[in-house]
Write a protein that holds these residues in place. Structure first.
Motif, PDB file in Angstrom:
ATOM      1  N   GLU A 105      -4.663  -3.363   8.905  1.00 60.72           N
ATOM      2  CA  GLU A 105      -5.215  -2.849   7.552  1.00 60.72           C
ATOM      3  C   GLU A 105      -6.346  -3.756   6.966  1.00 60.72           C
ATOM      4  OE1 GLU A 105      -5.865  -0.672   4.248  1.00 60.72           O
ATOM      5  OE2 GLU A 105      -4.910  -0.017   5.912  1.00 60.72           O
ATOM      6  N   ARG A 158       0.844  -1.253  -0.060  1.00 61.93           N
ATOM      7  CA  ARG A 158      -0.003  -0.049   0.088  1.00 61.93           C
ATOM      8  C   ARG A 158       0.884   1.349   0.183  1.00 61.93           C
ATOM      9  NH1 ARG A 158      -5.115   1.276   0.388  1.00 61.93           N
ATOM     10  NH2 ARG A 158      -5.441  -0.946   0.845  1.00 61.93           N
ATOM     11  N   ARG A 198      -9.532  -2.961   8.743  1.00 59.59           N
ATOM     12  CA  ARG A 198      -9.921  -1.556   8.176  1.00 59.59           C
ATOM     13  C   ARG A 198     -10.565  -1.882   6.937  1.00 59.59           C
ATOM     14  NH1 ARG A 198      -9.736   1.735   4.630  1.00 59.59           N
ATOM     15  NH2 ARG A 198      -7.995   0.881   3.522  1.00 59.59           N
TER      16      ARG A 198
END
Length: 124
Positions: free
Chosen positions: A95, A29, A98
């Protein structure tokens, strides 16, 4: 047999990298931010370990599964790999969680799709 634990940690780290790559979680990312975050986390826990060792709270257990390489008194080489795995796992879990929450919220918003005007909006 003295490297078995280190090999297991390496396999687990490889698994974290594959999950990260597959789902674009951490390094895939934002590599620069991920590197700094991971480094800060590992350094924090190494300092934590060193303080614990100095206070007599932490010590290295004897086992035939470890290399026997000590980076400092009571601080085995494998600890660095374990702390790296711990921090990487935590960041992937955060992550991933999320992303799951974001997808669930997208599914629950009826009528909000790409290219579809929202209610009350003009279609022209």
């Amino acid at each position: 047999m003295g490297v078995l634990y280190l090999v297991a940690l390496g396999i687990a780290l490889f698994g974290m990298v594959m999950l990260d790559r597959r789902f674009t979680l951490f390094f895939w990312r934002d590599p620069a931010r991920a590197f700094v975050t991971l480094l800060v986390g590992v350094v924090f826990f190494v300092i934590w370990d060193l303080v614990g060792i100095d206070l007599g709270i932490f010590f290295r257990g004897e086992t035939s599964f470890m290399t026997g390489v000590q980076l400092a008194p009571e601080l085995p080489l494998e600890e660095i790999f374990f702390l790296t795995l711990l921090c990487y796992l935590t960041m992937n879990l955060l992550e991933g969680g999320r992303q799951i929450v974001a997808r669930r919220l997208e599914v629950r918003r009826p009528g909000v799709e790409a290219g579809t005007p929202s209610e009350g909006g003009s279609a022209s």
